[in-house]
Design a protein around this motif. Structure first.
Motif, PDB file in Angstrom:
ATOM      1  N   GLY A 331     -13.420  60.028 -20.327  1.00 57.73           N
ATOM      2  CA  GLY A 331     -13.159  60.186 -18.899  1.00 57.73           C
ATOM      3  C   GLY A 331     -14.060  59.332 -18.036  1.00 57.73           C
ATOM      4  O   GLY A 331     -13.801  59.135 -16.871  1.00 57.73           O
ATOM      5  N   THR A 332     -15.127  58.805 -18.616  1.00 55.65           N
ATOM      6  CA  THR A 332     -15.961  57.899 -17.818  1.00 55.65           C
ATOM      7  C   THR A 332     -15.507  56.472 -18.090  1.00 55.65           C
ATOM      8  O   THR A 332     -14.967  56.188 -19.153  1.00 55.65           O
ATOM      9  CB  THR A 332     -17.440  58.030 -18.174  1.00 55.65           C
ATOM     10  N   PRO A 333     -15.720  55.588 -17.183  1.00 57.44           N
ATOM     11  CA  PRO A 333     -15.238  54.205 -17.382  1.00 57.44           C
ATOM     12  C   PRO A 333     -15.934  53.570 -18.563  1.00 57.44           C
ATOM     13  O   PRO A 333     -17.098  53.802 -18.806  1.00 57.44           O
ATOM     14  CB  PRO A 333     -15.624  53.474 -16.100  1.00 57.44           C
ATOM     15  N   GLY A 334     -15.196  52.759 -19.299  1.00 57.80           N
ATOM     16  CA  GLY A 334     -15.831  52.016 -20.383  1.00 57.80           C
ATOM     17  C   GLY A 334     -15.266  52.301 -21.737  1.00 57.80           C
ATOM     18  O   GLY A 334     -14.334  53.001 -21.933  1.00 57.80           O
TER      19      GLY A 334
ATOM     20  N   VAL C 106      -0.112  39.969 -12.675  1.00 56.10           N
ATOM     21  CA  VAL C 106       1.036  40.860 -12.521  1.00 56.10           C
ATOM     22  C   VAL C 106       1.510  41.468 -13.832  1.00 56.10           C
ATOM     23  O   VAL C 106       2.520  42.162 -13.866  1.00 56.10           O
ATOM     24  CB  VAL C 106       2.226  40.130 -11.837  1.00 56.10           C
ATOM     25  N   LEU C 107       0.793  41.205 -14.905  1.00 55.38           N
ATOM     26  CA  LEU C 107       1.167  41.813 -16.172  1.00 55.38           C
ATOM     27  C   LEU C 107       0.077  42.770 -16.635  1.00 55.38           C
ATOM     28  O   LEU C 107      -1.101  42.468 -16.491  1.00 55.38           O
ATOM     29  CB  LEU C 107       1.337  40.740 -17.250  1.00 55.38           C
ATOM     30  N   PRO C 108       0.440  43.893 -17.219  1.00 48.70           N
ATOM     31  CA  PRO C 108      -0.598  44.772 -17.771  1.00 48.70           C
ATOM     32  C   PRO C 108      -1.286  44.081 -18.940  1.00 48.70           C
ATOM     33  O   PRO C 108      -0.665  43.265 -19.642  1.00 48.70           O
ATOM     34  CB  PRO C 108       0.178  46.003 -18.270  1.00 48.70           C
ATOM     35  N   ILE C 109      -2.547  44.425 -19.169  1.00 51.78           N
ATOM     36  CA  ILE C 109      -3.281  43.669 -20.187  1.00 51.78           C
ATOM     37  C   ILE C 109      -2.730  43.921 -21.577  1.00 51.78           C
ATOM     38  O   ILE C 109      -2.820  43.056 -22.451  1.00 51.78           O
ATOM     39  CB  ILE C 109      -4.780  43.979 -20.161  1.00 51.78           C
ATOM     40  N   GLY C 110      -2.163  45.078 -21.783  1.00 49.76           N
ATOM     41  CA  GLY C 110      -1.554  45.347 -23.080  1.00 49.76           C
ATOM     42  C   GLY C 110      -0.519  44.289 -23.417  1.00 49.76           C
ATOM     43  O   GLY C 110      -0.513  43.715 -24.504  1.00 49.76           O
ATOM     44  N   ALA C 111       0.334  44.006 -22.437  1.00 51.49           N
ATOM     45  CA  ALA C 111       1.380  43.003 -22.663  1.00 51.49           C
ATOM     46  C   ALA C 111       0.763  41.642 -22.953  1.00 51.49           C
ATOM     47  O   ALA C 111       1.257  40.885 -23.790  1.00 51.49           O
ATOM     48  CB  ALA C 111       2.279  42.928 -21.433  1.00 51.49           C
ATOM     49  N   GLN C 112      -0.329  41.329 -22.291  1.00 50.98           N
ATOM     50  CA  GLN C 112      -0.919  40.014 -22.490  1.00 50.98           C
ATOM     51  C   GLN C 112      -1.563  39.899 -23.868  1.00 50.98           C
ATOM     52  O   GLN C 112      -1.452  38.861 -24.523  1.00 50.98           O
ATOM     53  CB  GLN C 112      -1.956  39.749 -21.385  1.00 50.98           C
ATOM     54  N   VAL C 113      -2.223  40.956 -24.303  1.00 51.96           N
ATOM     55  CA  VAL C 113      -2.814  40.902 -25.641  1.00 51.96           C
ATOM     56  C   VAL C 113      -1.717  40.816 -26.695  1.00 51.96           C
ATOM     57  O   VAL C 113      -1.802  40.042 -27.648  1.00 51.96           O
ATOM     58  CB  VAL C 113      -3.707  42.136 -25.893  1.00 51.96           C
ATOM     59  N   VAL C 114      -0.661  41.584 -26.507  1.00 54.05           N
ATOM     60  CA  VAL C 114       0.458  41.547 -27.459  1.00 54.05           C
ATOM     61  C   VAL C 114       1.041  40.137 -27.514  1.00 54.05           C
ATOM     62  O   VAL C 114       1.362  39.620 -28.580  1.00 54.05           O
ATOM     63  CB  VAL C 114       1.527  42.580 -27.049  1.00 54.05           C
ATOM     64  N   GLU C 145      -5.443  53.160 -25.783  1.00 54.99           N
ATOM     65  CA  GLU C 145      -4.093  53.554 -25.360  1.00 54.99           C
ATOM     66  C   GLU C 145      -3.994  53.533 -23.851  1.00 54.99           C
ATOM     67  O   GLU C 145      -3.030  53.039 -23.275  1.00 54.99           O
ATOM     68  CB  GLU C 145      -3.793  54.981 -25.856  1.00 54.99           C
ATOM     69  N   ALA C 146      -5.029  54.103 -23.207  1.00 58.47           N
ATOM     70  CA  ALA C 146      -5.005  54.176 -21.743  1.00 58.47           C
ATOM     71  C   ALA C 146      -5.098  52.791 -21.133  1.00 58.47           C
ATOM     72  O   ALA C 146      -4.540  52.522 -20.069  1.00 58.47           O
ATOM     73  CB  ALA C 146      -6.157  55.042 -21.258  1.00 58.47           C
ATOM     74  N   ARG C 147      -5.780  51.894 -21.795  1.00 63.42           N
ATOM     75  CA  ARG C 147      -6.002  50.567 -21.210  1.00 63.42           C
ATOM     76  C   ARG C 147      -4.782  49.678 -21.270  1.00 63.42           C
ATOM     77  O   ARG C 147      -4.687  48.715 -20.517  1.00 63.42           O
ATOM     78  CB  ARG C 147      -7.141  49.859 -21.968  1.00 63.42           C
TER      79      ARG C 147
END
Lengths: 334, 307, 327
Positions: A331-334, C106-114, C145-147
């Protein structure tokens, strides 16, 4: 004991962003600077150190708190009245080129504060400009040049000449060497120390570069997320930092010496945003010493030794049984 | 260093200005040589200026001289572009028209530029600041919004129709119409420039708001407005012609491309193409030329394109 | 083949209306497998141009006018674009000093890494996504996952740099070129990024070419150093001998300035260099060199060994090393 040149008391600056969010840049900062003293304000991005500088110069208005300069309260002073005080507090900027009007010649740039302050006769101004150029190590040949014709180091010298033109009592330096190459930094820092010795003004040296600070300043105040976490004489802080953030900062200084003993005190994760400040001590999500008490309340800035203040519940107790956390909390950034 | 030495350096500065201008002109010329469109545009400006100055004098016939019995003659040896329905020599009129059009366009553009830039500086610099000046800034912007909300031509028509067709009225109408454009373009630049550190530095030096706005910010925010001077002149010529075409511009016998097109248009139906074509061509090429100069200048002034 | 990357006498120029500007003036450089080399120099000296030249990323008005670049025994210059593309990312990867600017906003980073994962060969979409997650975890994101759906502007500078590193290491390149990886990053974050990079590179046995203005970074994260001045390499050596006994006058000056900036010691190092000041003949540093002799202004000194493995471009090498001349 002469009165301090600058006294800052409980300075707060919040920037509202839309309805629900506020950037809490500065959250209660207090310090003072004596005559002829050089105090460093050190921190990374989000620490609020630049905002403190801007508030002191009233380039932005504080949300609350009091700043007094030469014994006079300047917060809340009407802008027109403060304008007359400006010649005594000056600012050296971080970007050497961008702080000079690209369409003005150097001579005119340095002359402007003299002209506006109206303290010396118009006929005496050209000589004073030349004197200032000489003081900062530039020749008269730059008078008619435009900023883009000078190197970064020279541009910064012009910025310094402009700042000291009206013989200020306090010079605020906002990362004066960060944008310069390494070989030029040392010269500029030497110049700053020289000028202070000769002319006796006080410095508020804002920087993230601890090594630069060490050359110029006698005292250091370290800031993290809008608050001061430690203060003390420069040498002592370098030798034995108390606050974990100070330790992390110092251990991240990489000396050009492969044999350097590095203390490797690492913080985990990213610096939180000043919009969402962690509860309690702001460092706790990243701090290897954090314990429960660190989440409950913000540690007060207290004297640990004569002349040294630090804001940490755990400093001095780090050897105890609480398990240092190896990773950031979810929950914290990083 | 003595003050005498300092004064010497100042004198050198005066000479320096001339040299600096010469250097800039030289660079501009070298750039121009690589851009054929820009050169064409410069040629057009040159020709129109010359014609504006001496057109009526070098014309073979009087520009308003109606020659009896010579109505609607095709282009030939006597009349290079033929004559119109009143027997007036079209060539003489075509080359006399720039004097009118250019005068109107130049004066109205200069007025619009000056007023637009000053208003742009004030409204941009004090935008969002709070206090009396911010109110002024808002008022100016809303005023500009109102003016720009009207279709340009209708508004011009209304202004001139209200006060009657004459050169002065056309100038006033055009100036008024073009102010919002210079205003916005300058305001945009000012909003950028005012964030730069040297503006803060000027505040630290003790400058007052107005001083900083006009001494520091304005000179650094003029580029977009300057780049648009030439196209605006061209556009003003077009508007003048349009107004004259519908009879709301300059009065009839005065030589003006728009009114010439209006007079000559009916003739085109009957196959006499020269009465409207030549003024139309002149108008089109002129506006194109001014627009190309504007393009070329803005490309030249854009710092990212210069090495 | 001993060297993984070998650059010989590389000249790069920049064409303008008024003529051309020599940016790289004969660069000689080599990186061995598994080695980490630091390239140091002040701003404007051509370090970024160098890295881009290696990957064939220079377009007109930039032009490679002379020289040779060999990677894994094969020449890179003059290779068709198709072949260079196969090498980019797979053999040689590049990270940048402006991580945020090199991510598509304008692209999420997930898409760019993929996208990077799928750039070489046919990796299916699900497999690529798994690989992207693994990469993000590898560079220190605890919750990849969140990133995946985050946009670059939502990430901090340090996080953007980690994403760039993830993309660079996606195909386990043999050589990672890092162009000022800590520019603009806070010091505590810089340390994390540098440690990460070093750990990953060591772990996979790849080589690292680290471009930096900061001698401190090079001292702690590289095995060898090469100093650049006005488009040429003026000294190259192992890190420990370099910091103890640098021979070239410019290196000495850099070291003094870096040391002076950290101590209380006074004494600065003389006027700074300015871009475009290089003389047309002779040693580029001669105009500012405190120990120059007549020969320095007429001939370009060769990059000659002082001791095995320690090269310096100065006619007075031996004298300086022996202490007969003090710089």
């Amino acid at each position: 004991m002469a009165a301090p040149v600058l006294e800052v008391d409980g300075l707060v600056k919040h920037f509202p962003q839309g309805r629900a969010r506020t950037v809490k840049a500065v959250n209660g900062v207090s310090f003072h600077i004596d005559r002829g003293e050089a105090l460093a304000l050190v921190g990374e991005s989000g620490s609020g150190k630049t905002t403190v500088g801007r508030c002191i110069l009233r380039l932005i208005e504080p949300t609350s708190g009091r700043v007094s300069f030469l014994g006079e309260t300047i917060t809340g002073m009407p802008p027109e009245q403060f304008r007359h005080r400006r010649p005594r507090i000056q600012l050296v900027f971080q970007e050497p080129y961008d702080s000079l009007n690209p369409r003005m010649r150097i001579g005119r740039i340095i002359d402007e504060p003299l002209m506006l302050a109206r303290r010396i006769l118009p006929l005496a101004r050209p000589a004073r400009v030349l004197e200032l150029l000489d003081m900062v190590g530039l020749g008269a040949s730059v008078l008619n040049l435009y900023p883009h014709q000078l190197s970064g180091g020279e541009q910064q010298r012009v910025g310094i000449a402009r700042a000291i033109a009206t013989e200020p009592d306090l010079v605020v330096l906002d990362e004066p060497t960060s944008a310069l190459d390494v070989s030029v930094r040392a010269e500029i820092l030497d110049l700053l120390t020289d000028l202070q010795e000769r002319l006796g003004f006080a410095y508020l040296f804002i920087s993230h570069d601890l090594t630069a600070v060490r050359r110029v300043c006698q005292r250091v105040a370290i800031m993290y997320l809008g608050k001061i976490v430690e203060t003390g004489p420069t040498d002592e802080i370098f030798a034995s930092p108390i606050h974990p953030y100070s330790r992390a900062l110092l251990s991240s200084v990489l000396y050009p010496d492969p044999a350097q003993q590095r203390s490797r005190f690492l913080l985990v994760g990213e610096i939180p945003s000043p919009i969402d400040l962690p509860a309690g001590c702001h460092l706790h999500p990243r701090c290897p010493w954090a314990a429960d008490e660190c989440i409950r309340a913000y540690p007060p800035l207290e004297a640990r030794q004569p002349g040294r203040l630090a804001a940490c519940f755990r400093a001095g107790h780090e050897g105890e049984t609480v398990e240092p956390r190896a990773y950031a909390r979810p929950g914290t950034p990083g | 260093m003595t003050s005498a030495a300092a004064t010497d350096l100042v004198d050198e500065e005066q000479g320096g200005v001339v040299r600096a201008v010469a250097r800039e002109a030289n660079q501009l010329w070298r750039f121009a040589r690589t851009q054929p469109g820009f050169l064409f545009g410069l040629a057009v400006i040159g020709i129109t200026v010359v014609l504006a100055l001496v057109g009526p004098w070098i014309a073979p016939y009087g520009p308003e001289e109606a020659l009896p019995g010579r109505a609607v003659l095709p282009p030939g040896a006597d009349h290079w572009m033929g004559t119109d329905i009143s027997g007036m020599d079209i060539f003489s009129r075509v080359i006399s028209a720039p004097r009118i059009d250019l005068t109107i366009a130049l004066i109205s553009t200069v007025i619009a530029f000056t007023a637009g830039v000053m208003l742009g500086v004030v409204s941009g610099f004090f935008a969002g600041a709070g206090g009396a000046w911010a109110v002024v800034s808002q008022a100016v912007m809303r005023g500009a919004d109102i003016v720009q909300a009207f279709p340009l031509f209708i508004f011009a028509l209304a202004l001139v129709g209200f006060r009657g067709p004459s050169m002065q009225n056309v100038i006033v109408a055009l100036a008024f119409l073009n102010i919002p454009f210079f205003l916005r373009v300058t305001r945009g630049a000012v909003l950028h420039v005012r964030e730069r550190p040297f503006v803060e530095a000027a505040r630290c030096a003790g400058g007052s708001g107005l001083r900083i706005a006009f001494v520091h910010v304005m000179p650094n925010a003029l580029t977009p407005a300057l780049a648009n001077l030439s196209p605006t002149i061209g556009f003003s010529i077009l508007l003048t012609s349009a107004l004259s075409f519908v009879g709301a511009g300059v009065p009839i016998p005065t030589p003006e491309w728009g009114s010439m097109i209006a007079i000559g248009a009916p003739n085109m139906m009957t196959g006499q193409w020269w009465t409207a074509l030549f003024p139309g061509l002149a108008l089109g090429l002129t506006i194109l030329g001014y627009a190309l100069v504007g393009d070329g200048l803005s490309y030249y002034l854009d710092p990212t394109h210069r090495t | 083949m001993d060297c993984l990357l070998e650059i010989t006498d590389l000249h790069v120029e920049y064409r303008r209306d008024a003529g051309h500007v020599r940016v790289l003036d004969g660069v000689d450089l080599s990186v061995s497998p598994g080695e980490s080399l630091g390239v140091v120099g002040e701003s404007g000296v051509g370090k970024t141009v160098l890295v881009r030249a290696v990957l064939g990323l220079l377009e007109p008005p930039w032009r490679i006018s002379r020289g040779r670049i060999r990677y894994d025994g094969e020449d890179l210059l003059g290779r068709p674009e198709r072949e260079l593309r196969a090498i980019r990312g797979r053999g040689i990867a590049l990270t940048t000093h402006e991580p945020r600017k090199h991510l598509n906003p304008v692209l999420p980073i997930g898409a760019q890494v993929v996208e990077v994962v799928r750039a070489h060969g046919d990796t299916g979409r699900t497999e690529a996504r798994q690989r992207a997650l693994a990469l993000l975890r590898m560079v220190g994101f605890p919750d990849p996952e969140a990133r995946l759906s985050a946009y670059p502007h939502e990430l901090s500078g340090g996080m953007c740099q980690r994403v760039i590193i993830a993309m660079a290491l996606a195909h386990s390149p043999k050589l990672l070129m890092a162009d000022e990886p800590t520019a603009g990053l806070d010091v505590t974050i810089s340390l994390q990024v540098l440690d990460l990079m070093q750990g990953l590179v060591r772990g996979s046995g790849s080589s690292l070419l680290l471009v930096s203005r900061d001698l401190g970074v090079v001292a702690h994260y590289c095995q060898r150093v090469a100093v650049m001045y006005q488009g040429r390499i003026v000294e190259s050596a192992d890190v420990i001998p370099f910091f103890a006994q640098a021979t070239h006058p410019y290196s000495r000056r850099l070291l003094r300035a870096a040391a002076a900036a950290r101590d209380d010691r006074r004494g600065s190092a003389g006027p700074a260099s300015r871009r475009g000041d290089a003389p047309a003949v002779g040693c580029a540093y001669a105009p500012r060199c405190p120990v120059r002799v007549a020969r320095c202004s007429t001939e370009i000194p060769p990059l000659a060994p002082v001791t095995p493995g320690h090269l310096s471009r100065c006619f007075l090498n031996a004298d300086i090393a022996a202490g007969r001349v003090t710089v």
